[in-house]
Write a protein that holds these residues in place. Structure first.
Motif, PDB file in Angstrom:
ATOM      1  N   GLY A  83       0.848  -1.189   0.002  1.00  0.00           N
ATOM      2  CA  GLY A  83      -0.133  -0.121  -0.165  1.00  0.00           C
ATOM      3  C   GLY A  83       0.749   1.281  -0.063  1.00  0.00           C
ATOM      4  N   ARG A  84       2.301   1.264  -0.192  1.00  0.00           N
ATOM      5  CA  ARG A  84       2.979   2.196  -0.238  1.00  0.00           C
ATOM      6  C   ARG A  84       3.025   2.819  -1.754  1.00  0.00           C
ATOM      7  N   CYS A  85       3.606   3.963  -1.865  1.00  0.00           N
ATOM      8  CA  CYS A  85       3.876   4.488  -3.067  1.00  0.00           C
ATOM      9  C   CYS A  85       5.238   3.659  -3.542  1.00  0.00           C
ATOM     10  N   ARG A  86       5.096   3.268  -4.883  1.00  0.00           N
ATOM     11  CA  ARG A  86       6.462   2.875  -5.361  1.00  0.00           C
ATOM     12  C   ARG A  86       7.265   3.708  -5.982  1.00  0.00           C
ATOM     13  N   VAL A  87       8.350   3.760  -5.841  1.00  0.00           N
ATOM     14  CA  VAL A  87       9.471   4.608  -5.990  1.00  0.00           C
ATOM     15  C   VAL A  87      10.385   3.972  -7.015  1.00  0.00           C
ATOM     16  N   VAL A  88      10.821   5.123  -7.780  1.00  0.00           N
ATOM     17  CA  VAL A  88      11.800   4.641  -9.040  1.00  0.00           C
ATOM     18  C   VAL A  88      12.876   5.720  -9.214  1.00  0.00           C
ATOM     19  N   PRO A  89      14.024   5.304  -9.661  1.00  0.00           N
ATOM     20  CA  PRO A  89      15.188   6.104  -9.688  1.00  0.00           C
ATOM     21  C   PRO A  89      14.689   7.270 -10.509  1.00  0.00           C
ATOM     22  N   ASP A  90      15.150   8.387  -9.944  1.00  0.00           N
ATOM     23  CA  ASP A  90      14.915   9.785 -10.703  1.00  0.00           C
ATOM     24  C   ASP A  90      15.958  10.188 -11.752  1.00  0.00           C
ATOM     25  N   GLY A  91      15.824   9.272 -12.863  1.00  0.00           N
ATOM     26  CA  GLY A  91      16.694   9.645 -13.853  1.00  0.00           C
ATOM     27  C   GLY A  91      18.302   9.175 -13.371  1.00  0.00           C
ATOM     28  N   GLU A  92      19.185   9.893 -13.425  1.00  0.00           N
ATOM     29  CA  GLU A  92      20.641   9.649 -13.379  1.00  0.00           C
ATOM     30  C   GLU A  92      20.981  10.367 -12.337  1.00  0.00           C
ATOM     31  N   ARG A  93      20.187  11.344 -11.433  1.00  0.00           N
ATOM     32  CA  ARG A  93      20.731  12.129 -10.520  1.00  0.00           C
ATOM     33  C   ARG A  93      20.939  11.024  -9.239  1.00  0.00           C
ATOM     34  N   THR A  94      22.138  11.826  -8.755  1.00  0.00           N
ATOM     35  CA  THR A  94      22.871  11.179  -7.630  1.00  0.00           C
ATOM     36  C   THR A  94      23.423  12.062  -6.760  1.00  0.00           C
ATOM     37  N   ARG A  95      23.479  11.720  -5.417  1.00  0.00           N
ATOM     38  CA  ARG A  95      24.039  12.690  -4.303  1.00  0.00           C
ATOM     39  C   ARG A  95      25.042  11.726  -3.785  1.00  0.00           C
ATOM     40  N   ILE A  96      26.099  12.564  -3.149  1.00  0.00           N
ATOM     41  CA  ILE A  96      27.395  12.238  -2.469  1.00  0.00           C
ATOM     42  C   ILE A  96      27.136  12.394  -0.966  1.00  0.00           C
ATOM     43  N   LEU A  97      27.713  11.419  -0.451  1.00  0.00           N
ATOM     44  CA  LEU A  97      27.620  11.657   1.113  1.00  0.00           C
ATOM     45  C   LEU A  97      28.845  11.102   1.624  1.00  0.00           C
ATOM     46  N   LYS A  98      29.523  11.969   2.483  1.00  0.00           N
ATOM     47  CA  LYS A  98      31.064  11.557   3.142  1.00  0.00           C
ATOM     48  C   LYS A  98      30.760  11.581   4.570  1.00  0.00           C
ATOM     49  N   VAL A  99      30.855  10.072   5.094  1.00  0.00           N
ATOM     50  CA  VAL A  99      30.760   9.837   6.372  1.00  0.00           C
ATOM     51  C   VAL A  99      31.883   9.068   6.960  1.00  0.00           C
ATOM     52  N   ASP A 100      31.825   8.793   8.132  1.00  0.00           N
ATOM     53  CA  ASP A 100      33.016   8.019   8.610  1.00  0.00           C
ATOM     54  C   ASP A 100      32.560   6.542   8.705  1.00  0.00           C
ATOM     55  N   GLN A 101      31.228   6.383   9.011  1.00  0.00           N
ATOM     56  CA  GLN A 101      30.641   4.964   9.020  1.00  0.00           C
ATOM     57  C   GLN A 101      29.625   4.955   8.666  1.00  0.00           C
ATOM     58  N   VAL A 102      28.962   3.675   7.839  1.00  0.00           N
ATOM     59  CA  VAL A 102      27.690   3.433   7.233  1.00  0.00           C
ATOM     60  C   VAL A 102      27.048   2.159   7.959  1.00  0.00           C
ATOM     61  N   TYR A 103      25.830   2.133   8.566  1.00  0.00           N
ATOM     62  CA  TYR A 103      25.054   0.932   9.140  1.00  0.00           C
ATOM     63  C   TYR A 103      23.982   0.929   8.289  1.00  0.00           C
ATOM     64  N   SER A 104      23.815  -0.448   8.253  1.00  0.00           N
ATOM     65  CA  SER A 104      22.488  -0.810   7.623  1.00  0.00           C
ATOM     66  C   SER A 104      21.566  -1.489   8.332  1.00  0.00           C
ATOM     67  N   ALA A 105      20.531  -1.141   8.164  1.00  0.00           N
ATOM     68  CA  ALA A 105      19.222  -1.562   8.886  1.00  0.00           C
ATOM     69  C   ALA A 105      18.086  -1.784   7.975  1.00  0.00           C
ATOM     70  N   ILE A 106      18.169  -2.612   6.893  1.00  0.00           N
ATOM     71  CA  ILE A 106      17.302  -2.593   5.857  1.00  0.00           C
ATOM     72  C   ILE A 106      16.404  -3.953   5.895  1.00  0.00           C
ATOM     73  N   GLY A 107      16.362  -4.593   7.011  1.00  0.00           N
ATOM     74  CA  GLY A 107      15.442  -5.594   7.243  1.00  0.00           C
ATOM     75  C   GLY A 107      16.413  -6.941   7.807  1.00  0.00           C
ATOM     76  N   ALA A 108      15.334  -7.806   8.119  1.00  0.00           N
ATOM     77  CA  ALA A 108      16.350  -8.910   8.683  1.00  0.00           C
ATOM     78  C   ALA A 108      15.498 -10.086   8.360  1.00  0.00           C
ATOM     79  N   GLU A 109      16.105 -11.416   8.563  1.00  0.00           N
ATOM     80  CA  GLU A 109      15.662 -12.817   8.441  1.00  0.00           C
ATOM     81  C   GLU A 109      15.951 -13.696   9.201  1.00  0.00           C
ATOM     82  N   PRO A 110      15.341 -14.882   9.216  1.00  0.00           N
ATOM     83  CA  PRO A 110      15.806 -15.830  10.169  1.00  0.00           C
ATOM     84  C   PRO A 110      16.956 -16.405   9.850  1.00  0.00           C
ATOM     85  N   SER A 111      17.643 -16.399  10.950  1.00  0.00           N
ATOM     86  CA  SER A 111      19.262 -16.849  10.820  1.00  0.00           C
ATOM     87  C   SER A 111      19.237 -18.245  10.254  1.00  0.00           C
TER      88      SER A 111
END
Lengths: 591, 300, 389
Positions: A356-384
């Motif tokens: 029931g959420r809006c589907r999103v698609v890439p907005d052409g070729e537009r990109t952004r750059i983010l400079k950070v010290d660390q990246v953490y992912s929390a995009i979901g999990a599954e049974p081990s």
């Protein structure tokens, strides 16, 4: 003297003077409608994943009967102190009081009661549901169940199964019980003391918990020798991988939360990006900012689409966490000690996803750059383990709202999959609900066989919702309650005056960023009573006595409980209209 | 909402022949809960002359003296005198009359009695018309009401008599309004009246009549509450005829909320609603002025 | 000890001696002196009763009904319009069987306003269930009032003691006023048969549906039927203590009378003199004094008229469309008797007009000379020249 008044008065004298009461007139014969006590279901309790009897709980709190309130929660949920803190409280969204001013602080009150019970070491009552047969259940029906996972689902299953007279061994891979409660939810939302107290209460009931003992496929194969059933509530312990170039530079958000709870993380300062939009992402970001890390949440959709609970997002933003919407990571590169995150900008479309959420698609070729010290992912999990997953829909699989029942293909041992493995909403309270459902399913299986399960479960529904009541399952007094949900229009609001919702003390965003102190405080007893009396107690009698007070026929009397004397009731209906909370009904008289 | 404790003993019995949903019976129930068993009721012709029971029944557990229509004030005076002469000062004598027996035919005896400052409580349970005889207008019938003697387009064009003001003008120790929709307030007032021995106490009780007002029986209390909420029947007390206390302060609902739910007002137009609202506002202002501060000596 | 007192005050003294507990009245000439004196006694402390100064006679009767229902001995007094205003409650008092005593001073009804003697006011209340006793002089007024309490309380019916306006109410005569102890011997403290009591709650005078109303009315009549015996018993006691008795009717020189004059009130005194004069002239005339009008003492009347051929009734009252009220009652009482003397009906002395010896003699002469009574009552002393239209 011949005057003698007694002699003078020998003649009978009939005058218009009473010598009997009007009770000789059975005015009930005038009646063509009949009032009756008819307790109904509050919208909150139907919306509550565990179906807590909230209207009654608040009534008891309002009357200062805190232990009784706590016991009422315990009938449906072993974790008041935990759920009072971490539940997303869908109850408050449907609270009828919200139509008048603002919803009752149900979760604050639950936490208040839960904390008070811990503080004062309230004893778990027995018997529990007012069911006299309860004491006998253990001897007659005692079965032995192995439970995989000491998280909210597994512990809840153990708790309810124990209540039903079965013996439970709980196995957990980790070093301490609690699952997501212990390892996934940060301290500032759920202090360890509260969790430990509620787990030890379950242990004290006779539940055995074995830590560092993961349930393996081998164990399962041999379990039939020692157990009558197995509950699998292992949760989603394994984070999903990003699958982009440089993905190996990303740290696992769940692992990070786990390490913090273990006290192993000492990182501080710098900047971080957290990828994802769920509660884990928000928790990771909030934990980071407490350690002095300047944090941004990067999410491929918009804020409104984030699966994280809104109040948690709001809290995170208030603490200074930034949110980057419509940005999907496409690659990660080293940049000296830092990381460069390349983000594809996204746009929304008219289409919707299955959720029931809006589907999103890439907005052409537009990109952004983010400079950070660390990246953490929390995009979901599954049974081990892949076999933790319940099988797909097949004839020999029984799927209920929160659990799936299947027999082990080799041993025939009943297996119930629950918790995050099956819950429609991955919340702590849904996990508890899952454990409760599993307990009902197994108990019914033992007593009546598999075929009886769907009907028995259906009988235990609270109102029109999916929530199940163990009190109803055990034929407690709640069973007689009408499942009809009380609408706001049925409340006699004349009996309620607008009053602000009580807000407990909360740390300021600045204070929050300095430590892992619990953000939200609790109610004082006085505040709790005041807030609880804001509750309409929809559908249940709170002994306000209006019916008896107003009855023009003096036809309502106390005989332990209120009774209507139908010999005299003329059916005027005042009692029904003046019941502030719709706990009575007028029905046409059957001639 | 938890009620403050109210007296629990009822001195009214089931089986009385009041109409279903009768507000006057609720009024009696509350009054006697407050007054207790040492009470004698003097009841002139009115609905309660029937509700209290035909020979040989009684619906009350306290003595009742039924008396002629115009005589409640006088008969109660005599009964009081008899009890005093017998040394019984503990029993409270209560005249219990409808609006006809109070506002109209019984007004002379009432006025005479309270001018003598007779030691009794006079209660008018007001259902705003002669209900016992079939809904004829009384001087308590409010502007705009249809009754069987103000039918059709001849609905009542004059105001309701302000009986409490008339009683206050006698400078009696205590006069008050009360409503069956506010039991705590009503019972408190009856208890207060009982305590104030030695003089005349008058309580004007608003008592819904579903039959005569053409409303569903179950709305009895709701309408009584609306009367207070819309200020068409404000709750207040007057001591010694001069010191006024308002017992309500919530912001009012428009009087139309009260009027439009009753059959007796169903013919009224928007203009009529406005007219009545104007009357209610005017009466309220008048009342507020009386509640206001007592002038200082320099104001004289 | 004899004192010279006004007729009104003779009543007041009796009420004081009766230790009445609650009184209530509204002033009306010529009754006012009675209650003024009572107020005075209360103020002086000579009486312990409570006097309720009501705002109307209707309320006065209501107040004594309330007081009597509360178990108190009660008294009220009124006259004329006051009595008419009370009418509703006269029924209430008797049907409630309350032993209220009322002094009623006979006065004419308006219009035009007339404060003087006339019996129509009390006689018009004949159907209200009250015992009615008519008095001739001051002593009789006192004695009858005291007797009235005994009678009322033994019969459970209210009693009206009737006095002529001015001729009795405002006339001073020597009256023997007993002391309290003697009065107490005759009239002990009131022991109510009916009274409200919170320990035994009941409803009084409640609605009486068709299923019981008639029986209740019958019992009032049963009570009335006992009154002559109760009266006689009371009067026997009275005579023992005070040495006086009056009877329900008094027959004066009636033994061999051919014509008997009959009337009530002060005119009896005048007639007594006229009868004596006529006897001196050899006329066989007697006099019947009517003291008790309700219940009507029919048996006694029949016995007392003896062999008289004619009864000449003087009515200081009138029932329009029929005639003198005493005459009707006497005629009706004799109709089925052993002997039926002719009843001649005369109207005189209305609205305070003097009933002179000449008028009484004229009545006698007209009765003697006529073979049969006129169909209508004969008005004696009418002056066609008065008040031309």
């Amino acid at each position: 003297m011949t005057y003698d008044p007694e002699i003078m008065k020998e003649t009978p004298m009939r005058i218009s003077r009473s010598n009997i009461s009007t009770e000789i007139n059975k005015t009930g014969s005038w009646r063509f409608v009949r009032p009756g006590y008819d307790e109904k279901t509050a919208p909150c309790s139907s919306a509550c994943p565990v179906g807590e009897d909230i209207a009654r709980i608040e009534m008891l709190v309002g009357q200062g009967m805190f232990p009784a309130a706590w016991e009422t929660i315990l009938r449906e949920n072993p974790f008041p102190a935990v759920c009072g803190r971490v539940c997303f409280h869908p109850c408050e969204r449907v609270c009828n009081r919200g139509r008048m001013d603002s919803p009752v602080g149900i979760h604050h009150l639950e936490r208040f009661v839960g904390d008070l019970a811990i503080e004062n070491a309230y004893a778990v009552p027995h018997p529990f549901y007012g069911d006299e047969a309860e004491a006998d259940r253990r001897a007659i029906h005692g079965k032995k169940i192995a439970i995989a996972g000491a998280g909210p689902a597994g512990l809840s299953a153990a708790y309810f199964l124990t209540r039903l007279g079965h013996a439970c061994d709980v196995f957990d891979a980790d070093s301490e019980p609690g699952g997501v409660l212990r390892w996934g939810i940060p301290w500032y939302r759920l202090p360890e003391d509260a969790l430990k107290a509620e787990i030890s209460r379950i242990v004290d009931m006779g539940v055995n918990i074995y830590c560092r003992k993961p349930v393996t496929a081998e164990f399962l194969a041999g379990a039939a020798a020692s157990y009558d059933a197995v509950f699998l509530g292992c949760g989603h312990g394994h984070s999903l991988q990003m699958g982009i170039p440089g993905g190996e530079k990303v740290q696992d958000g769940l692992r990070y939360l786990h390490d913090i709870r273990r006290g192993e993380n000492t990182c501080s300062g710098g900047t971080a990006a957290v990828i994802g939009g769920g509660n884990t992402a928000v928790d990771v970001a909030q934990s980071l900012i407490r350690l002095g890390v300047d944090t941004v949440i990067v999410y491929r959709r918009r804020r409104r689409d984030m699966p994280a609970f809104d109040h948690e997002i709001r809290m995170a933003l208030a603490e200074g966490i930034r949110l980057m919407e419509l940005a999907a990571p496409v690659r990660i590169d080293n940049d000296g000690d830092r990381l460069t995150l390349t983000l594809q900008e996204m746009r929304i479309t008219d289409m919707e996803t299955a959720g029931g959420r809006c589907r999103v698609v890439p907005d052409g070729e537009r990109t952004r750059i983010l400079k950070v010290d660390q990246v953490y992912s929390a995009i979901g999990a599954e049974p081990s383990e892949s076999w933790y997953r319940p099988p797909e829909q097949r004839p020999d699989v029984l799927r209920m709202s929160h659990c799936t029942l299947w027999a082990h293909p080799a041993s025939g041992l009943p297996l119930v999959f629950g918790g995050d493995l099956t819950a429609p909403v991955r919340s702590v309270t849904d996990a508890v609900a899952s454990g409760k459902q599993a307990a009902m399913m197994l108990d019914t299986l033992f007593r009546e066989g598999k075929a009886g399960i769907p009907e028995r479960i259906a009988q235990c529904r609270v109102g029109d919702g999916p929530a199940l009541s163990m009190e109803i399952y055990l034929s407690g007094s709640r069973k007689s309650r009408n499942p009809a949900i009380v609408p706001y229009t049925a409340i006699n609001t004349d009996y309620f005056t607008p009053a602000d919702r009580a807000v407990p003390p909360t740390l300021s965003p600045l204070e929050r960023r300095t430590a892992f102190e619990e953000v939200e405080g609790g109610y004082s007893p006085e505040t709790a009573v005041r807030e609880a009396t804001r509750c309409f107690n929809c559908g249940i009698c709170n002994d306000c006595d209006n019916c008896r007070l107003y009855c023009p026929e003096v036809a309502i009397y106390m005989d332990g409980t209120r009774c209507i004397n139908l010999d005299y009731c003329k059916g005027c209906g005042i009692c029904v209209v003046e019941c502030p909370r719709n706990a009575m009904t007028l029905e046409e008289e059957q001639s | 909402m938890i009620r403050s404790p109210l007296p629990q003993t009822d001195y009214m019995t089931s089986g009385h022949v009041g109409c279903p949903g009768c507000g006057a019976t609720v009024a009696m129930k509350f009054a006697l809960r407050a007054l207790g068993e040492k009470t004698m009721m003097v009841i002139p012709a009115c609905c309660w002359a029937i509700i209290a029971g035909s020979h040989p029944q009684s619906s009350l557990k306290v003595p009742i003296l039924h008396t002629a229509f115009a005589t409640a004030g006088a008969a109660a005076s005599g009964l009081r005198a008899a009890l005093d002469m017998k040394g019984d000062t503990d029993t409270v004598v209560v005249a219990w009359a409808g609006d006809g027996g109070t506002f109209d035919i019984g007004f002379q005896a009432l006025s005479g009695a309270v001018e003598r400052n007779e030691d009794f409580i006079y209660v008018c349970y007001d259902n705003e018309a002669y209900m016992n005889t079939g809904v004829q207008r009384s001087s308590s019938t409010p502007f705009g009401t249809r009754t069987t003697t103000t039918p059709g387009s001849n609905w009542k064009q004059t105001r309701k008599k302000n009986i409490v003001e008339a009683l206050a003008a006698h400078r009696i120790p205590y006069a008050a309004t009360a409503s069956i929709a506010f039991p705590e307030d009503m019972i408190r007032k009856f208890q207060r009246a009982r305590m104030l021995k030695g003089g005349s106490r008058f309580i004007h009780v608003f008592a819904t009549c579903p039959t005569g007002w053409r409303v569903p029986t179950d709305q009895c209390i709701k309408i009584a509450r609306l009367a207070v909420q819309t200020r068409i029947f404000p709750l207040y007390e007057v001591t010694d005829g001069i010191h006024y206390t308002l017992n309500q302060d919530a912001s009012p609902r428009p009087v139309r909320d009260y009027l439009q739910v009753q059959g007796r007002f169903s013919h009224l137009s928007e203009v009529d609603y406005d007219t009545i609202q104007g009357m209610v506002d005017e009466d309220w202002m008048l009342l507020k002025r009386k509640v206001g501060p007592w002038p200082s000596e320099t104001d004289i | 000890m004899k004192e010279v007192v006004e007729g009104s005050h003779a009543v007041s003294e009796a009420v004081r001696l009766a230790r009445v507990q609650v009184m209530s009245a509204y002033p009306i000439t010529p009754q006012t002196h009675i209650v003024e004196a009572l107020s005075e006694y209360c103020a002086q402390g000579r009486m312990a009763g409570r006097f309720i100064c009501v705002e109307s006679e209707h309320s006065a009767m209501a107040a004594v009904i309330g007081a009597a229902s509360g178990g108190a001995r009660t008294f009220t007094a009124t006259s004329s319009h006051g009595l008419a205003l009370m009418h509703e409650l006269l029924h209430w008092a008797s049907a409630a069987r309350l032993p209220i005593v009322m002094a009623e001073v006979n006065r004419a009804l308006g219009p035009g306003w007339n404060i003087w003697m006339d019996q129509t006011d009390s006689l018009a209340q004949r159907d209200t269930g009250w015992i009615q006793l008519y008095c001739e002089d001051g002593q009789e007024a006192l004695d009858t009032t005291l007797l009235a309490f005994r009678l009322a309380e033994s019969a459970d019916l209210p009693v009206m003691v009737v006095l002529d306006a001015f001729f009795l109410s405002h006339t001073y005569e020597p009256v023997d006023i007993p002391d309290q102890a003697t009065a107490d011997r005759f009239l002990p403290a009131y022991r109510p048969r009916i009274q409200l009591d919170t320990r035994e709650p009941c409803a009084l005078s409640q609605m009486a549906p068709p299923g019981c109303y008639m029986e209740m009315r019958y019992d009032i009549q049963a009570g009335m039927r006992r009154v002559p015996d109760l009266y006689t018993t009371a009067e026997n006691d009275f005579e023992d203590i005070f040495g006086r008795r009056y009877g329900m009717l008094e027959a004066y020189r009636c033994e061999d009378a051919e014509i008997i004059l009959a009337m009530a009130g002060t005119a009896v005194s005048t007639s007594r003199q006229v009868v004596d004069d006529l006897r001196d002239r050899g006329e066989k005339v007697g006099l019947l004094k009517i003291r008790m009008f309700r219940p009507f003492p029919t048996d006694l009347l029949r016995r007392l008229v003896g062999n008289a051929q004619k009864i000449a009734v003087l009515d200081r009252n009138f029932c329009f469309g029929l005639g003198g009220i005493f005459a009707q009652e006497i005629r009706a009482a004799l109709y089925h008797g052993e002997r039926q003397p002719s009843v001649f009906s005369y109207i005189s002395g209305l609205g305070g007009r003097d009933v002179t010896p000449e008028i009484i003699e004229e009545i006698y002469r007209r009765s003697k000379s006529a073979d049969h009574p006129e169909i209508e009552s004969v008005w004696v002393g009418l002056d066609p020249g008065i008040c031309p239209v």
